[in-house]
Design a protein around this motif. Structure first.
Motif, PDB file in Angstrom:
ATOM      1  N   ARG A 240     -33.397  46.715 -13.455  1.00 15.13           N
ATOM      2  CA  ARG A 240     -32.752  47.474 -12.393  1.00 15.13           C
ATOM      3  C   ARG A 240     -33.157  46.863 -11.051  1.00 15.13           C
ATOM      4  O   ARG A 240     -34.258  46.317 -10.907  1.00 15.13           O
ATOM      5  CB  ARG A 240     -33.180  48.949 -12.400  1.00 15.13           C
ATOM      6  N   VAL A 241     -32.278  46.980 -10.062  1.00 19.36           N
ATOM      7  CA  VAL A 241     -32.610  46.648  -8.673  1.00 19.36           C
ATOM      8  C   VAL A 241     -32.294  47.878  -7.850  1.00 19.36           C
ATOM      9  O   VAL A 241     -31.236  48.504  -8.000  1.00 19.36           O
ATOM     10  CB  VAL A 241     -31.790  45.448  -8.156  1.00 19.36           C
ATOM     11  N   THR A 242     -33.230  48.272  -6.989  1.00 23.86           N
ATOM     12  CA  THR A 242     -33.004  49.390  -6.084  1.00 23.86           C
ATOM     13  C   THR A 242     -33.245  48.927  -4.652  1.00 23.86           C
ATOM     14  O   THR A 242     -33.971  47.966  -4.400  1.00 23.86           O
ATOM     15  CB  THR A 242     -33.931  50.580  -6.408  1.00 23.86           C
ATOM     16  N   ALA A 243     -32.614  49.618  -3.711  1.00 26.92           N
ATOM     17  CA  ALA A 243     -32.785  49.312  -2.287  1.00 26.92           C
ATOM     18  C   ALA A 243     -33.315  50.557  -1.593  1.00 26.92           C
ATOM     19  O   ALA A 243     -32.883  51.684  -1.897  1.00 26.92           O
ATOM     20  CB  ALA A 243     -31.460  48.877  -1.674  1.00 26.92           C
ATOM     21  N   HIS A 244     -34.241  50.362  -0.651  1.00 23.20           N
ATOM     22  CA  HIS A 244     -34.919  51.483  -0.005  1.00 23.20           C
ATOM     23  C   HIS A 244     -34.958  51.275   1.510  1.00 23.20           C
ATOM     24  O   HIS A 244     -35.053  50.144   1.988  1.00 23.20           O
ATOM     25  CB  HIS A 244     -36.345  51.624  -0.544  1.00 23.20           C
ATOM     26  N   LEU A 245     -34.903  52.379   2.229  1.00 23.91           N
ATOM     27  CA  LEU A 245     -34.945  52.351   3.683  1.00 23.91           C
ATOM     28  C   LEU A 245     -36.130  53.156   4.174  1.00 23.91           C
ATOM     29  O   LEU A 245     -36.257  54.352   3.862  1.00 23.91           O
ATOM     30  CB  LEU A 245     -33.650  52.928   4.271  1.00 23.91           C
ATOM     31  N   LEU A 246     -37.016  52.506   4.935  1.00 25.41           N
ATOM     32  CA  LEU A 246     -38.126  53.215   5.569  1.00 25.41           C
ATOM     33  C   LEU A 246     -37.583  53.968   6.777  1.00 25.41           C
ATOM     34  O   LEU A 246     -36.904  53.384   7.628  1.00 25.41           O
ATOM     35  CB  LEU A 246     -39.208  52.230   5.999  1.00 25.41           C
ATOM     36  N   THR A 247     -37.895  55.238   6.851  1.00 26.95           N
ATOM     37  CA  THR A 247     -37.329  56.085   7.903  1.00 26.95           C
ATOM     38  C   THR A 247     -38.257  56.305   9.084  1.00 26.95           C
ATOM     39  O   THR A 247     -37.894  56.957  10.047  1.00 26.95           O
ATOM     40  CB  THR A 247     -36.952  57.448   7.316  1.00 26.95           C
ATOM     41  N   GLY A 248     -39.472  55.784   9.024  1.00 26.34           N
ATOM     42  CA  GLY A 248     -40.444  56.023  10.098  1.00 26.34           C
ATOM     43  C   GLY A 248     -41.320  57.213   9.819  1.00 26.34           C
ATOM     44  O   GLY A 248     -42.308  57.441  10.513  1.00 26.34           O
ATOM     45  N   GLY A 249     -40.981  58.003   8.814  1.00 27.50           N
ATOM     46  CA  GLY A 249     -41.785  59.150   8.421  1.00 27.50           C
ATOM     47  C   GLY A 249     -42.309  58.965   7.015  1.00 27.50           C
ATOM     48  O   GLY A 249     -42.283  57.860   6.457  1.00 27.50           O
TER      49      GLY A 249
END
Length: 257
Positions: A12-21
């Motif tokens: 599997r490949v997943t993508a993630h976004l850091l939100t600053g929190g």
């Protein structure tokens, strides 16, 4: 008693976004999707919002039925807001990534999916290490970044260090992630090809003569080059993509010295 071979994990490949929190948004990357586009949609961002690839994390998890999964997590942040490191221990598997692969129509052409790790490899003199793709392989005859596919169950950085040793005979220290990109090609015949590429800086503190160690592999030659020499070489698509970020200047620090 005959030993039972270990079960090969599904990928599997997943993508993630850091939100600053403390929260980290994440979604599964399906065949043909660009991880950066997945993250922009996930975060409600403009399609042109600049992103920084912060890290790639390899995790081995299990589906509810016990099936082993090898997950490559590509972590992004908006440009100008990226922390030094991706958070650890917070990227729990989601229900979506634990699902079986998507069903395909019967008339769909065969697909080839790959996650690969490549190195922008330098030494104390600032030389760049390249390998040459053997004839008969895609991109045959072009100069390429050392690296290749990540094996099932293998960490993305371990895979890169192994590939550098096999293709060039050098022992390199894998440093920070430079960028992550995707490649989707539909040739007139044969397999539909989709790959996610991770580009890391690799530093060889004690360089030796470059020599191909693998036998009958996809690498026919290798060598150290001065930066000014690289522009005159016939480079692979992968090498052009990775080196473009270094030439343009990506705001990252130099490899460890």
């Amino acid at each position: 008693m005959t030993a039972v071979p270990p079960e090969v994990p599904a990928r599997r490949v997943t993508a993630h976004l850091l939100t600053g929190g403390p929260s980290v948004l994440g979604a599964r990357v399906l065949f043909g999707q660009d991880p950066a586009d997945v993250v922009r949609e996930l975060g409600g961002l403009s399609p042109h919002t600049p992103l920084v690839a912060v890290d790639v994390l390899t995790e081995l998890v299990q589906a509810p039925d016990g099936t082993p999964l090898h997950v490559e997590r590509v972590v992004f942040a908006e440009a100008g807001t990226a922390p030094a490191d991706a958070p650890q221990g917070v990227l729990a598997p989601s229900a979506a990534e634990l699902l079986p692969e998507e069903e395909l129509p019967e008339d769909t052409r065969p697909r080839l999916r790959r996650f690969a790790s490549y190195g922008i490899v330098t030494d104390p003199a600032g030389r760049i290490l390249l390998s040459r793709i053997a004839e008969g392989f895609p991109g045959g005859g072009t100069w390429h970044l050392p690296g290749g596919g990540v094996d099932a169950g293998e960490d993305v950085r371990t895979a890169l260090r192994r590939e550098v040793a096999e293709e060039t005979g050098q022992d390199g220290e894998v440093g920070e992630l430079v960028t992550a990109a995707s490649h989707h090609r539909v040739p007139p015949t044969g397999y539909e090809i989709y790959a996610v590429w991770a580009f890391f800086r690799v530093y060889v503190a004690n360089p030796g003569p470059a020599r191909v160690m693998e036998e009958n592999g996809s690498t026919s030659d290798c060598g150290w080059f001065e930066p000014g020499e690289v522009a005159g070489l016939h480079l692979s698509t992968t090498a052009r993509r990775g080196l473009a970020h270094v030439v343009a200047g990506d705001g990252r620090s130099a490899p460890p010295r």
